[in-house]
Design an enzyme around this catalytic site. Structure first.
Site, PDB file in Angstrom:
ATOM      1  N   CYS A  90      42.353  36.449  34.530  1.00  0.00           N
ATOM      2  CA  CYS A  90      43.319  35.381  34.277  1.00  0.00           C
ATOM      3  C   CYS A  90      44.749  35.880  34.431  1.00  0.00           C
ATOM      4  CB  CYS A  90      43.088  34.788  32.897  1.00  0.00           C
ATOM      5  SG  CYS A  90      41.514  33.907  32.774  1.00  0.00           S
ATOM      6  N   CYS A  98      42.598  37.597  29.917  1.00  0.00           N
ATOM      7  CA  CYS A  98      41.798  38.711  30.427  1.00  0.00           C
ATOM      8  C   CYS A  98      42.407  39.181  31.752  1.00  0.00           C
ATOM      9  CB  CYS A  98      40.342  38.269  30.619  1.00  0.00           C
ATOM     10  SG  CYS A  98      40.082  37.237  32.083  1.00  0.00           S
ATOM     11  N   GLU A 137      42.488  29.717  31.396  1.00  0.00           N
ATOM     12  CA  GLU A 137      43.743  29.866  32.141  1.00  0.00           C
ATOM     13  C   GLU A 137      43.555  29.520  33.614  1.00  0.00           C
ATOM     14  OE1 GLU A 137      43.767  32.966  28.787  1.00  0.00           O
ATOM     15  OE2 GLU A 137      42.303  32.152  30.200  1.00  0.00           O
ATOM     16  N   HIS A 189      37.397  30.367  33.395  1.00  0.00           N
ATOM     17  CA  HIS A 189      38.131  30.645  32.163  1.00  0.00           C
ATOM     18  C   HIS A 189      39.216  29.593  31.969  1.00  0.00           C
ATOM     19  CE1 HIS A 189      37.087  35.224  31.851  1.00  0.00           C
ATOM     20  NE2 HIS A 189      36.030  34.477  32.142  1.00  0.00           N
TER      21      HIS A 189
END
Length: 157
Positions: A87, A84, A56, A54
């Site tokens: 993250c 999310c 991040e 992801h």
């Protein structure tokens, strides 16, 4: 235009550019320290075939490498979407001091990135979660924790 908006626009730019290049979903992030971008991250789940890739997490990994530290407590994160749960955990582990985000998790859910199940699962007792979890060999695992507690070269983080 203020500096915060500049950094957010960079995160948003990354989200669109990398999405259009086929790396993954429309998510971008930048890590900033002392008014300078130290790392840029983007969702690259599709190209890397890594479900943890992801934006991040990517930005945090790159910032940690660039700054040669796991402690990013003097950094801010600008991300194109509210993080999310995975993250968010990475942000706390990295000790990021502030997060700025563009889209909300509800916005993400509307385009097919719905984290509601994960948020619900976290609050449930282990026995009620959709993915079964079973403890095995706790005595052997506990021995390593005891060793860590006594480990002379231990570094807290």
């Amino acid at each position: 235009m203020n500096q915060d908006q500049t950094f957010m626009r960079e995160a948003i730019r990354l989200s669109e550019d990398k999405m259009r290049q086929g790396y993954g979903g429309p998510f971008g992030a930048v890590v900033v320290r002392d008014g300078e971008i130290v790392a840029r991250g983007f969702n690259n789940v599709l190209i890397s075939k890594d479900p943890t890739a992801h934006a991040e997490v990517d930005a945090i990994r790159k910032a940690s490498e660039a700054l040669d530290t796991f402690d990013l407590s003097d950094c801010e994160l600008y991300t194109s979407c509210e993080p999310c749960p995975m993250c968010l955990g990475a942000i706390y582990w990295a000790r990021i001091r502030k997060v700025y985000y563009g889209n909300t998790r509800q916005d993400a859910a509307r385009i097919g990135f719905d984290d509601a199940l994960i948020y619900e699962e976290i609050g449930k007792p282990l026995a009620e979660r959709k993915i079964p979890m079973q403890q095995l060999l706790p005595d052997e695992a506990q021995k390593v924790f005891e060793d860590w507690a006594q480990y002379a070269d231990r570094k807290s983080y």
